[in-house]
Design a protein around this motif. Structure first.
Motif: not given
Ligand code: WTA
Length: 652
Positions: A413-442
């Motif tokens: 679940d990737t949070w970012w904006q037109t302004e940020t240009g690229s993904i800022m907050i997201s799980p890393l798929p091989g590291v972070t566990h998934g929590k439905p609804g949360s973009a997790m950490i930067p």
């Protein structure tokens, strides 16, 4: 979002561990977080090394004049060379860049990196012949056809910043963007395919040209073959210019801070903001995040992002990120349900898509249609799923992972904006566990926090405003032509701390993971598209029968939010006539585009205002969401709400 929904969300306790195989071979591991935190600029310099530079930078970051950042100062590169030529030079010319799928079934093209290089070079030559030089702006108003990507890269190749305007926008919206960035050339097509039928595009460009005199040439791709009006002094066919041009084009390198593109997005006023992205930092951010967050293995993955290139997601995660990484992609022209509701799943099966990136609004509409449709296809090639554009509700996340991902795939679940240009907050798929609804950490390299109005970091379990506390390479550099608005919008609220204010509310859960809750300003998010309440209000007020209008975003099961308008008619308009609501809805479509068409318009006698004349949108949102109307004590006339509520119940 109501407190009740919020606490339900935070009770969500399902967890999904990264699949062992993915974790064992992941592009980024846990250690990256520490490395980036210990030496942030060094970490970003490492990421910039993914690109090919004609000349390396002297300084990673110049932040001596905040908020105006310069990244990779002194470096020189060419974005199109990085996305195309270098892969050919490295011997990957025969690799597929795009499996393009047109909306009419069987309308397909496969484009290798060599072919892409030839076409981009031809288009660069043709644009140069049309008088476009480095620094000139070129607008692109096109359907999702390969020529749209070619046009973007050709602009980048000659250093002409592009501004892609979503093909669903009206001629008025197009004209105001053309004027704002003074676009000299427009690249368009006769039309595109939408739900099985050709729909016209060029007439909107012709009409826009009657409203602005900046455009000198219009380059037109023949896509549908429909009749178009033609102005010999201005219009040029793509097949008579680009396709006849030489495939040799001499490359030039540009400063890392050379403007790459302007992307217009809605802000809190009626006037869209032209977000400026530059070359070196932006491309670094797009390439790094695409590689890290999607765990891209360019040799084996088939990646598909369903966004339109008219939005920033299409820029960063169809054009610049994936191509800089040499990925093989699917590019699809049409809607998810044409000619049949399972079209997307058929495409995944046919091309063996491994990484799939889409928006919650699409996922919710598939949930509604039922799992039989995707179940009819073999989706076992998928190994990673992504979500972007709006908060993903836990049920949609779990359905996506289970039905589409067969319970094998992580969901980022990737949070970012037109302004940020690229993904800022997201799980890393091989590291972070998934929590439905949360973009997790930067992600590593990015620093974010959730803070109070006063700028105190909130404790776990509390909510506040989302801020980015350190500059990052793909950050916007300014608002085109309006440095002051850039400072005011993003940097004034936490000026003392020097933080970027994102305009989103967020919450930290008890583990400190982030839940992005939605906009805290007058920006709505409808099906993942940003719309400004003020812009729609201005469109309504421009109708001769309308005296005043207030627009709110109301919660909607399908689209996340929906546009609801409250309109006061002018006296001379009487009751407006039997079709007034439809008339106004179509007027908004004409002024802005179909995505801005209100779901609901209520004709009212008064609007709820404070004594100082400010419209209390909060109360209108209560009505639009069928809630009991909240505290009315600050209204100048509290009976106004009784009238509006009565009218709402009458309408049911
Ligand atoms: C929202 C799209 C929650 C948010 C890339 C942000 C999200 C706005 C998410 C930017 C997400 C985007 N979770 N909210 N994963 N991704 N948003 O500029 O409100 O079109 O400010 O960029 O979308 O929209 P934009």
């Amino acid at each position: 979002m109501s407190d009740e929904t919020l606490s339900n969300l935070l009770k969500e306790d399902r967890r999904f561990e990264p699949p062992a195989e993915l974790a064992a071979n992941a592009n980024l591991t846990e250690e990256a977080y520490e490395r980036a935190a210990a030496d942030r600029e060094g970490f970003w310099a490492e990421q910039a090394d993914r690109l090919s530079w004609d000349q390396k930078w002297d300084t990673v970051l110049d932040w001596t004049n905040p908020p105006f950042a310069k990244w990779f100062v002194g470096g020189r590169l060419n974005a199109a060379y990085n996305c195309v030529d270098r892969h050919v030079e490295a011997g990957h010319g025969d690799k597929v860049a795009f499996h393009w799928v047109g909306e009419p079934a069987d309308d397909k093209r496969t484009i290798t990196y060599s072919q892409l290089k030839d076409e981009v070079s031809q288009a660069a030559n043709a644009l140069t012949d049309l008088g476009v030089g480095a620094g000139d702006r070129v607008a692109i108003y096109m359907p999702m056809i390969p020529e749209a990507v070619v046009a973007m890269l050709a602009c980048a190749r000659i250093g002409a910043p592009h501004t892609v305007v979503f093909g669903g926008f009206s001629s008025d919206a197009l004209a105001s963007r053309l004027t704002d960035c003074q676009a000299k050339v427009v690249v368009t097509a006769d039309g595109g395919y939408r739900r099985g039928a050709p729909s016209a595009l060029k007439p909107a460009v012709d009409e826009a040209r009657t409203k602005t005199d900046v455009v000198e040439k219009v380059l037109v791709v023949r896509r549908t073959g429909q009749d178009v009006a033609w102005d010999d002094d201005v219009d040029v066919w793509w097949h008579e210019s680009v396709e006849q041009a030489s495939t040799e084009h001499e490359l030039e390198f540009f400063d890392a801070e050379h403007p790459l593109y302007v992307m217009y997005t809605s802000g809190t006023t009626g006037k869209p903001k032209g977000i400026l992205h530059t070359t070196g930092g932006y491309l670094t951010g797009a390439a790094y995040t695409h590689w890290a967050v999607f765990d891209l293995k360019p040799e084996t993955d088939v990646y598909w992002c369903t966004a339109d290139i008219g939005w920033v997601t299409g820029h960063s995660y169809i054009v610049y990120g994936p191509l800089a990484n040499g990925a093989t992609q699917v590019l699809y022209e049409g809607t998810p349900d044409s000619p049949e509701r399972g079209r997307w799943w058929q495409i995944i099966e046919e091309y063996g898509v491994t990484i799939f990136y889409t928006a919650p609004t699409a996922i919710r509409s598939f949930m509604k249609q039922g799992r039989e449709i995707p179940d009819a296809r073999d989706l076992s090639s998928l190994r990673l799923l992504g979500s972007v554009g709006e908060p993903i509700n836990p049920e949609a996340y779990v359905w996506y992972r289970h039905v589409i991902g067969g319970d094998r795939t992580p969901v980022v679940d990737t949070w970012w904006q037109t302004e940020t240009g690229s993904i800022m907050i997201s799980p890393l798929p091989g590291v972070t566990h998934g929590k439905p609804g949360s973009a997790m950490i930067p992600i590593p390299g990015v620093a974010a926090d959730v803070v109070t109005e006063e700028g105190e970091s909130v404790p776990n379990g509390s909510g506040g405003y989302l801020v980015l506390t350190e500059p990052w390479p793909a950050m916007l550099r300014t608002i085109w032509g309006d440095d002051q608005r850039f400072k005011d919008t993003y940097w004034s609220r936490y000026a003392k701390q020097g933080w970027y204010f994102a305009g989103d509310g967020a919450k930290k859960d008890s583990d400190g993971d982030l839940w992005v809750l939605g906009r805290v300003d007058d920006v709505m998010n409808v099906s993942g598209h940003r719309l400004s309440t003020t812009e729609i209000e201005s469109a309504l007020v421009s109708h001769p029968k309308v005296a005043e209008a207030a627009v709110v975003g109301a919660k909607d099961e399908d689209t996340g939010q929906a546009v609801c308008a409250f309109v006061i008619l002018r006296d001379e308009a009487g009751d407006g006539g039997a079709d007034i609501v439809e008339e106004l809805r179509n007027h908004v479509r004409k002024e802005i585009g179909a995505i801005a068409k209100p779901r609901q318009i209520m004709i009212v006698a008064e609007l709820p205002k404070t004594r100082s004349g400010k419209i209390m949108r909060r109360l209108l949102r209560d009505v639009a969401e069928n809630r009991e109307v909240g505290d009315v004590t600050t209204l100048a006339d509290s009976s106004v709400m009784d009238l509006i509520s009565a009218k709402q119940s009458e309408g049911k």
